[in-house]
Enzyme design. Structure first.
Site, short mmCIF file in Angstrom:
data_model
loop_
_atom_site.label_atom_id
_atom_site.label_comp_id
_atom_site.label_asym_id
_atom_site.label_seq_id
_atom_site.Cartn_x
_atom_site.Cartn_y
_atom_site.Cartn_z
N LYS A 237 0.68 -1.14 -0.18
CA LYS A 237 -0.08 -0.04 -0.15
C LYS A 237 0.97 1.17 -0.01
CE LYS A 237 -4.45 -1.59 1.17
NZ LYS A 237 -5.65 -1.53 2.03
N ARG A 271 -3.91 -10.08 4.29
CA ARG A 271 -4.36 -10.03 2.79
C ARG A 271 -3.22 -9.40 2.09
NH1 ARG A 271 -6.92 -6.34 -0.77
NH2 ARG A 271 -8.71 -7.27 -2.21
#
Length: 302
Positions: A237, A271
């Site tokens: 991210k 995840r």
């Protein structure tokens, strides 16, 4: 408020032994690895590499072969920088992938969607869990989960998928995320979803800047203390890229470090994009914590 000095946190998890589909997890001493498969042309990491049906199915099966316990399949990206698609289009993206993958593995399958109609079609195709980055705010999605028996991942975001939230502001990001999740979990319970089917996700980078996501990681124990298994979706991210000044393709080490910290702060599902590296990091972390025996070890080393 946590001062960030606690080295490890072991949450008291509601019904720690859980079954999703055909897989069982003991979240008191186990971390589940969720692989990301996006059937979208615009996902922030793969940029459409798994948009074709065959490529999506292949990616899911490869992830399971590499050690993933779980596959998360999505047909609509979270980003506001995209064209809207209809419910029918989203179903056409996810349902065929789910059906084919379901026929090839007993791994957990979740559908990344915020729409009730898509969630129902996905469960009918073989999905075990509804992963809702909109926090169950769409009408009827909690009812679909209750009626179908699917698990639910309740995620924090301010605007939800496809909606821009420029310059998000929080007085205390962890406290506000915690309160939101507590409220939405109560909503799920009131809708008939049993507590043992609920997972929570603080939503790193979803309408949050780098400082917000770092704070959520540092104080993740305050989220995990809610008692539901906590999912950490940190993989590649922007908060990792901005922290390390690394482009999208060079965030593996930062992702692994953040994931290990998340485990030590109470995360029990990760995840991720890079399954093999995550499997190695997680198995090593579990062994150090005494949750897993070494795969092979000699007792007497000279």
């Amino acid at each position: 408020m946590s001062d960030g000095t606690t080295r490890m946190f072991f949450p008291e998890i509601i019904s720690p032994v859980r079954r999703f589909g055909q897989r069982e997890f003991d979240f008191d001493r186990q971390v589940a690895i969720m692989a990301i498969v996006n059937r979208t042309p615009n996902s922030f990491h793969d940029r459409g590499r798994t948009f074709e049906l065959s490529q999506a199915v292949e990616a899911a099966c490869r992830a399971v072969a590499d050690g993933a316990d779980w596959v998360d399949i999505g047909g609509f990206a979270f980003s506001a920088d995209q064209e809207p698609i209809t419910v029918a289009e989203e179903i056409d993206r996810v349902a065929p992938v789910i059906a084919e993958v379901r026929g090839k593995t007993d791994a957990v399958i979740s559908v990344d969607t915020h729409r009730a109609e898509v969630a129902r079609a996905a469960v009918e195709a073989g999905a075990d869990v509804i992963n809702d980055t909109n926090g169950l705010r769409e009408p009827d999605i909690a009812r679909v989960a209750a009626e179908t028996g699917a698990g639910v991942i309740v995620t924090h975001s301010l605007g939800g998928p496809g909606k821009a939230v420029p310059r998000p502001v929080y007085a205390d990001v962890v406290a506000e995320v915690r309160d939101f999740l507590l409220d939405r979990v109560r909503f799920a319970l009131d809708a008939g979803v049993p507590a043992e089917r609920i997972v929570i996700d603080p939503g790193h980078d979803l309408n949050k800047n780098t400082y917000h996501s770092l704070e959520l990681t540092r104080r993740l124990d305050e989220i995990a203390a809610l008692g539901h298994p906590t999912l950490a979706a940190l993989s590649n991210k922007d908060f990792i890229g901005e922290t390390l000044d690394r482009p999208q393709g060079e965030r593996t080490e930062g992702t692994i470090a953040a994931n290990v910290i998340a485990i030590l702060r109470g995360a029990r599902i990760l995840r991720v994009h890079d399954v093999p590296s995550t499997v190695a990091a997680v198995r090593m972390t579990e062994a150090v914590l005494g949750w897993r025996a070494p795969a092979h070890a000699r007792h007497n080393l000279v």
